[in-house]
Design an enzyme around this catalytic site. Structure first.
Site, PDB file in Angstrom:
ATOM      1  N   GLU A  80       0.841  -1.078  -0.137  1.00  0.00           N
ATOM      2  CA  GLU A  80       0.074   0.032  -0.152  1.00  0.00           C
ATOM      3  C   GLU A  80       0.978   1.189   0.133  1.00  0.00           C
ATOM      4  OE1 GLU A  80      -3.400   0.302   2.695  1.00  0.00           O
ATOM      5  OE2 GLU A  80      -2.902   2.515   2.671  1.00  0.00           O
ATOM      6  N   HIS A 115       2.374   4.657  -2.052  1.00  0.00           N
ATOM      7  CA  HIS A 115       1.748   5.703  -2.747  1.00  0.00           C
ATOM      8  C   HIS A 115       2.434   6.805  -3.515  1.00  0.00           C
ATOM      9  CE1 HIS A 115      -1.988   3.999  -1.184  1.00  0.00           C
ATOM     10  NE2 HIS A 115      -1.745   4.465   0.140  1.00  0.00           N
ATOM     11  N   HIS A 126      -9.227   0.651  -0.692  1.00  0.00           N
ATOM     12  CA  HIS A 126      -8.392   1.778   0.085  1.00  0.00           C
ATOM     13  C   HIS A 126      -9.376   2.574   0.526  1.00  0.00           C
ATOM     14  CE1 HIS A 126      -5.846   5.228   0.584  1.00  0.00           C
ATOM     15  NE2 HIS A 126      -4.786   4.178   1.044  1.00  0.00           N
ATOM     16  N   ASP A 164       2.191   2.016   3.604  1.00  0.00           N
ATOM     17  CA  ASP A 164       1.448   3.423   3.529  1.00  0.00           C
ATOM     18  C   ASP A 164       2.552   4.528   3.431  1.00  0.00           C
ATOM     19  OD1 ASP A 164      -0.893   4.614   2.770  1.00  0.00           O
ATOM     20  OD2 ASP A 164      -1.700   4.872   4.745  1.00  0.00           O
TER      21      ASP A 164
HETATM   22 ZN    ZN Z   1      -2.987   4.270   1.830  1.00  0.00          ZN
END
Ligand code: ZN
Length: 331
Positions: free
Chosen positions: A7, A9, A166, A292
C-alpha cells in the site's frame, strides 16, 4: 529478507493540477486552511527516484507495489476520466520499467465508466504488467457492490488479480451527519484517518460480502489495509449477528467468506493489539506487510515486522510470501 510492501503511494503533480478544483473540494479534500498528509508529503509522493529508493534501501524494503494517492479519475466523469486514468497508469509503468524489482503497480481506474474501467484494468495487467487495481472508497456514493460495477468485479476475477479496497473520504451526507461541528481539525481528522476512512472501508468490504457479490465471484480476491480496517476486532460480532441472514441469502457464513476472499495488510498499523486480533482471525496466511509510504514511515514498519512474535516461517509469509503468491510477483 525479501520484503514486499503493497500500500505504497505516488502521484503525478501535473495530472493532479488538471483536475477541477471544485470537484476536489466537493469530494471533501480540504482547502489550504487544513494541513494534511497529502499536501505535507507532496514531494515524497511525486518522487519516483533516488529519495524513494534510498528510504527503501535504508529499511530493507525490496519492492513497493505502487498506487495513486489523492485526487484522481473518480472525480472526472466521461472520456476525460478515462484519459486521466490512462495517463496515471502510463506514468506509473514508465517509472516501474527501469526498476522492475523495486517498483510494481496497481492500476488506477476511471470509475465513472465501469466498462472502460474493466478494459483499463485488463490493459494494465496484460500490457503494463500490473498486479490488480486499487480503489479509493465510494464513487458518487456507490460502493463496488453496486450493480454498475459488475464489469470490474468480473474482469478482476477473470484476470485473477486482486482489488485493493483503500479508504476514501466519506460522502458529504456522512461527513456532515457524523463528523461536522467538532473543534479545530477534528471534523476532518475524524472523517479520515482517526475513524471515518477505516469504518468506510470495513463497510465497503462487508457490503461486498452481504450483497452476495463475493459469492457470485468466488475467485475474486480483495485486499484491505490498516490491519483489516477493524474487521478482526468485530469478526465474532459480525458473524453472530448475520448467521440467520447468511443461511437465507449467502453460500457461506460471513466469516468464511472473509477468510476465503479477503487479505489484509499492516499499512500504518504498527502495534501489537490489532496485529494479535488479525492473527487470531485471518491468520498468518492472509496478512501481508505494508507501510502506507509516504504517509507512514518505512523505518517504523520495518521495526514492527522484525518485532512480530511469530515463527520464522510466518514472518517470511508476512514479509513477502503471501504477496508473491497473491500477486504472482516475479521472484
Ligand atoms: Zn494508503
Amino acid at each position: 529478507m525479501r520484503i514486499v510492501a503493497l500500500e505504497e503511494h505516488f502521484n503525478v503533480p501535473s495530472i493532479v493540477a488538471g483536475i477541477d478544483q471544485a470537484a476536489v473540494r466537493r469530494r471533501g479534500f480540504p482547502g489550504p486552511e487544513v494541513a494534511w498528509a497529502q499536501t505535507i508529503k507532496r514531494a515524497e509522493l511525486a518522487d519516483m527516484g533516488d529519495a524513494r529508493l534510498a528510504d527503501m534501501d535504508a529499511n530493507g524494503i525490496t519492492t513497493q507495489v505502487l498506487s495513486v494517492a489523492g485526487p484522481g479519475a473518480d472525480l472526472v466523469p466521461g472520456p476525460e476520466g478515462i484519459t486521466l486514468a490512462r495517463a496515471y497508469n502510463d506514468a506509473l509503468a514508465a517509472s516501474c520499467a527501469p526498476q522492475p524489482v523495486r517498483f510494481r503497480g496497481f492500476a488506477h481506474l476511471p470509475l465513472h465508466s465501469p466498462e472502460a474501467a474493466a478494459d483499463e484494468l485488463e490493459r494494465c495487467v496484460k500490457d503494463l504488467g500490473f498486479h490488480g487495481c486499487l480503489i479509493n472508497g465510494a464513487t458518487d456514493g456507490r460502493f463496488l457492490d453496486d450493480p454498475i460495477y459488475e464489469p470490474i468485479l468480473a474482469r478482476s476475477e477473470a484476470l485473477q488479480v486482486p482489488i485493493y479496497l483503500h479508504p476514501g473520504l466519506p460522502t458529504e451526507a456522512v461527513r456532515s451527519a457524523y463528523f461536522d461541528g467538532l473543534p479545530g481539525n477534528f471534523s476532518f481528522t475524524m472523517a479520515q484517518s482517526a475513524w471515518g476512512w477505516h469504518a468506510d472501508t470495513a463497510i465497503h468490504t462487508l457490503r461486498l460480502v452481504l450483497s452476495g457479490a463475493l459469492d457470485r465471484h468466488p475467485g475474486l480476491q480483495l485486499i484491505i489495509g490498516h490491519m483489516g480496517e477493524a474487521i478482526p476486532f468485530m469478526m465474532d460480532r459480525i458473524d453472530e449477528t448475520t448467521t440467520a441472514g447468511a443461511k437465507a441469502h449467502l453460500n457461506r457464513s460471513v466469516r468464511q467468506t472473509l477468510v476465503d476472499q479477503v487479505w489484509i495488510t499492516t499499512s500504518g498499523f504498527f502495534t501489537m493489539v490489532p496485529f494479535m486480533a488479525a492473527m487470531m482471525t485471518f491468520g498468518a496466511d492472509r496478512i501481508m506487510f505494508s507501510v502506507d509510504y509516504p504517509f507512514a514511515s518505512n523505518a517504523r514498519g520495518r521495526a514492527f515486522l522484525d518485532s512480530l512474535p511469530v515463527s520464522p516461517a510466518d514472518r517470511l509469509k508476512i514479509a513477502h510470501g503471501n504477496a508473491d503468491k497473491l500477486l504472482r510477483l516475479p521472484v
